[in-house]
Design a protein around this motif. Structure first.
Motif, PDB file in Angstrom:
ATOM      1  N   LEU A 225       0.835  -1.203   0.000  1.00  0.00           N
ATOM      2  CA  LEU A 225       0.000   0.000   0.000  1.00  0.00           C
ATOM      3  C   LEU A 225       0.871   1.255   0.000  1.00  0.00           C
ATOM      4  O   LEU A 225       0.603   2.204  -0.744  1.00  0.00           O
ATOM      5  CB  LEU A 225      -0.926  -0.016   1.212  1.00  0.00           C
ATOM      6  CG  LEU A 225      -1.816   1.218   1.395  1.00  0.00           C
ATOM      7  CD1 LEU A 225      -2.671   1.475   0.159  1.00  0.00           C
ATOM      8  CD2 LEU A 225      -2.694   1.044   2.630  1.00  0.00           C
ATOM      9  N   ARG A 226       1.900   1.264   0.817  1.00  0.00           N
ATOM     10  CA  ARG A 226       2.814   2.413   0.836  1.00  0.00           C
ATOM     11  C   ARG A 226       3.462   2.617  -0.536  1.00  0.00           C
ATOM     12  O   ARG A 226       3.576   3.742  -1.027  1.00  0.00           O
ATOM     13  CB  ARG A 226       3.891   2.214   1.900  1.00  0.00           C
ATOM     14  CG  ARG A 226       3.404   2.272   3.339  1.00  0.00           C
ATOM     15  CD  ARG A 226       4.568   2.344   4.298  1.00  0.00           C
ATOM     16  NE  ARG A 226       4.143   2.454   5.676  1.00  0.00           N
ATOM     17  CZ  ARG A 226       4.220   1.471   6.566  1.00  0.00           C
ATOM     18  NH1 ARG A 226       4.720   0.284   6.213  1.00  0.00           N
ATOM     19  NH2 ARG A 226       3.821   1.660   7.819  1.00  0.00           N
TER      20      ARG A 226
ATOM     21  N   GLU B 180       0.526   8.443   5.472  1.00  0.00           N
ATOM     22  CA  GLU B 180       0.871   8.299   6.880  1.00  0.00           C
ATOM     23  C   GLU B 180       0.326   9.462   7.707  1.00  0.00           C
ATOM     24  O   GLU B 180       0.061   9.316   8.896  1.00  0.00           O
ATOM     25  CB  GLU B 180       2.397   8.216   7.041  1.00  0.00           C
ATOM     26  CG  GLU B 180       3.067   7.155   6.199  1.00  0.00           C
ATOM     27  CD  GLU B 180       2.826   5.744   6.729  1.00  0.00           C
ATOM     28  OE1 GLU B 180       2.238   5.593   7.814  1.00  0.00           O
ATOM     29  OE2 GLU B 180       3.241   4.789   6.042  1.00  0.00           O
ATOM     30  N   GLN B 181       0.135  10.589   7.089  1.00  0.00           N
ATOM     31  CA  GLN B 181      -0.388  11.754   7.800  1.00  0.00           C
ATOM     32  C   GLN B 181      -1.860  11.569   8.169  1.00  0.00           C
ATOM     33  O   GLN B 181      -2.295  11.968   9.247  1.00  0.00           O
ATOM     34  CB  GLN B 181      -0.231  13.009   6.948  1.00  0.00           C
ATOM     35  CG  GLN B 181      -0.839  14.269   7.560  1.00  0.00           C
ATOM     36  CD  GLN B 181      -0.685  15.468   6.641  1.00  0.00           C
ATOM     37  OE1 GLN B 181       0.297  15.583   5.904  1.00  0.00           O
ATOM     38  NE2 GLN B 181      -1.662  16.361   6.688  1.00  0.00           N
TER      39      GLN B 181
ATOM     40  N   TRP C 206      -4.416  -8.026   2.349  1.00  0.00           N
ATOM     41  CA  TRP C 206      -5.199  -6.881   2.788  1.00  0.00           C
ATOM     42  C   TRP C 206      -4.425  -5.982   3.748  1.00  0.00           C
ATOM     43  O   TRP C 206      -3.711  -6.462   4.629  1.00  0.00           O
ATOM     44  CB  TRP C 206      -6.474  -7.348   3.482  1.00  0.00           C
ATOM     45  CG  TRP C 206      -7.449  -8.027   2.576  1.00  0.00           C
ATOM     46  CD1 TRP C 206      -7.580  -9.365   2.358  1.00  0.00           C
ATOM     47  CD2 TRP C 206      -8.443  -7.384   1.762  1.00  0.00           C
ATOM     48  NE1 TRP C 206      -8.590  -9.606   1.459  1.00  0.00           N
ATOM     49  CE2 TRP C 206      -9.140  -8.413   1.078  1.00  0.00           C
ATOM     50  CE3 TRP C 206      -8.813  -6.055   1.558  1.00  0.00           C
ATOM     51  CZ2 TRP C 206     -10.187  -8.148   0.194  1.00  0.00           C
ATOM     52  CZ3 TRP C 206      -9.847  -5.786   0.681  1.00  0.00           C
ATOM     53  CH2 TRP C 206     -10.517  -6.815   0.014  1.00  0.00           C
ATOM     54  N   ALA C 207      -4.617  -4.685   3.575  1.00  0.00           N
ATOM     55  CA  ALA C 207      -4.095  -3.691   4.510  1.00  0.00           C
ATOM     56  C   ALA C 207      -5.266  -2.851   4.997  1.00  0.00           C
ATOM     57  O   ALA C 207      -6.148  -2.473   4.221  1.00  0.00           O
ATOM     58  CB  ALA C 207      -3.056  -2.803   3.837  1.00  0.00           C
ATOM     59  N   LEU C 208      -5.293  -2.573   6.294  1.00  0.00           N
ATOM     60  CA  LEU C 208      -6.355  -1.776   6.890  1.00  0.00           C
ATOM     61  C   LEU C 208      -5.869  -0.338   7.076  1.00  0.00           C
ATOM     62  O   LEU C 208      -4.797  -0.104   7.647  1.00  0.00           O
ATOM     63  CB  LEU C 208      -6.761  -2.361   8.242  1.00  0.00           C
ATOM     64  CG  LEU C 208      -7.806  -1.588   9.050  1.00  0.00           C
ATOM     65  CD1 LEU C 208      -9.163  -1.643   8.346  1.00  0.00           C
ATOM     66  CD2 LEU C 208      -7.910  -2.151  10.473  1.00  0.00           C
ATOM     67  N   ALA C 209      -6.641   0.604   6.594  1.00  0.00           N
ATOM     68  CA  ALA C 209      -6.335   2.026   6.761  1.00  0.00           C
ATOM     69  C   ALA C 209      -7.450   2.669   7.572  1.00  0.00           C
ATOM     70  O   ALA C 209      -8.597   2.697   7.133  1.00  0.00           O
ATOM     71  CB  ALA C 209      -6.198   2.711   5.403  1.00  0.00           C
ATOM     72  N   THR C 210      -7.119   3.155   8.756  1.00  0.00           N
ATOM     73  CA  THR C 210      -8.093   3.792   9.629  1.00  0.00           C
ATOM     74  C   THR C 210      -7.787   5.281   9.698  1.00  0.00           C
ATOM     75  O   THR C 210      -6.649   5.668   9.993  1.00  0.00           O
ATOM     76  CB  THR C 210      -8.037   3.192  11.049  1.00  0.00           C
ATOM     77  OG1 THR C 210      -8.228   1.781  10.973  1.00  0.00           O
ATOM     78  CG2 THR C 210      -9.097   3.803  11.939  1.00  0.00           C
ATOM     79  N   PRO C 211      -8.751   6.137   9.404  1.00  0.00           N
ATOM     80  CA  PRO C 211      -8.473   7.572   9.424  1.00  0.00           C
ATOM     81  C   PRO C 211      -8.149   8.066  10.833  1.00  0.00           C
ATOM     82  O   PRO C 211      -8.769   7.636  11.810  1.00  0.00           O
ATOM     83  CB  PRO C 211      -9.776   8.190   8.900  1.00  0.00           C
ATOM     84  CG  PRO C 211     -10.821   7.175   9.192  1.00  0.00           C
ATOM     85  CD  PRO C 211     -10.146   5.843   9.045  1.00  0.00           C
TER      86      PRO C 211
END
Length: 230
Positions: A53-54, A146-147, A162-167
């Motif tokens: 993802l990065r 990352e911000q 899968w990657a989880l992205a939480t705001p």
């Protein structure tokens, strides 16, 4: 005249959060050593998903794919499906062209996000900074990963990592987003909004770093269309 602007799941994904395409709103992992080895292998795979993802956000500057979107109610009882074509170009330009079950266009031109409903001949817009923020669209087409998001690895399933992205923002329109990769190819995004509604986008034929121009993301208001500024 209808002036209600649809919540976007993501969009969409597009602006406002989870792209809910809805006719009324229009415009959502026997022995100790073997067990240890399996855990380590799974952990490595999940770490790779976050790294992928990065790398996607860092290295993929544009892309296009076909998509199918399924929006489910929080109890899973009701589902709505739509499909179309998706394109993006960093920074802050994307285009969701829905073709089924009806035509709708969501376009970010770098300054504004436009939503156009062909049947209603109605367009609405808002500033990109307000529309994207810590949303799925920011992850796909923005650049401040990352911000704006806390990243975590998720178990792989059916060949998808899968990657989880939480705001980081606690008062946003969505709770979490899962991004799925097969190898290095983006194949899926799952979004859960603040109301528990889930939107699943399955991508096919994703093409990274295709040649696109800013003109592709320019929206011209059709003649006679009603315009709602937000």
């Amino acid at each position: 005249m209808k002036s209600e602007t649809p919540p976007v799941a993501a969009a969409p994904l597009p602006p406002g959060g989870a792209a809910r395409v809805d006719r009324q709103s229009r415009i959502d992992g026997p022995r100790w050593m073997a067990a240890c080895a399996l855990v380590l292998a799974c952990a490595a795979a999940r770490a790779d998903a976050v790294d992928t993802l990065r790398e996607f956000v860092r290295d993929v500057k544009s892309g296009q794919a076909a998509f199918t979107q399924t929006v489910s109610s929080n109890d899973g009882a009701r589902k709505k499906t739509s499909s179309g074509e998706f394109e993006f170009m960093r920074p802050n330009r994307f285009r969701f062209a829905y073709t089924k079950p009806f035509e709708q266009l969501i376009v970010a031109d770098g300054q504004k996000v436009w939503i156009y409903d062909k049947d209603l001949n109605q367009a609405s817009s808002r500033a990109v900074a307000k529309a994207i923020g810590s949303t799925p669209a920011a992850l796909l087409a923005g650049g401040s990963l990352e911000q704006d998001f806390v990243l975590a690895a998720q178990p792989s399933a059916q060949g998808i990592d899968w990657a989880l992205a939480t705001p980081k923002a606690k008062d946003g329109p969505f709770l979490a987003m899962r991004v799925g990769f097969r190898g290095r190819e983006l194949v899926a995004v799952e979004i859960t909004d603040a109301f528990g509604q889930r939107s699943e986008l399955a991508f096919s034929g994703f093409k990274p770093n295709v040649t696109l121009t800013a003109e592709r993301f320019r929206f011209v208001v059709p003649a006679g269309a009603d315009v709602v500024e937000q």
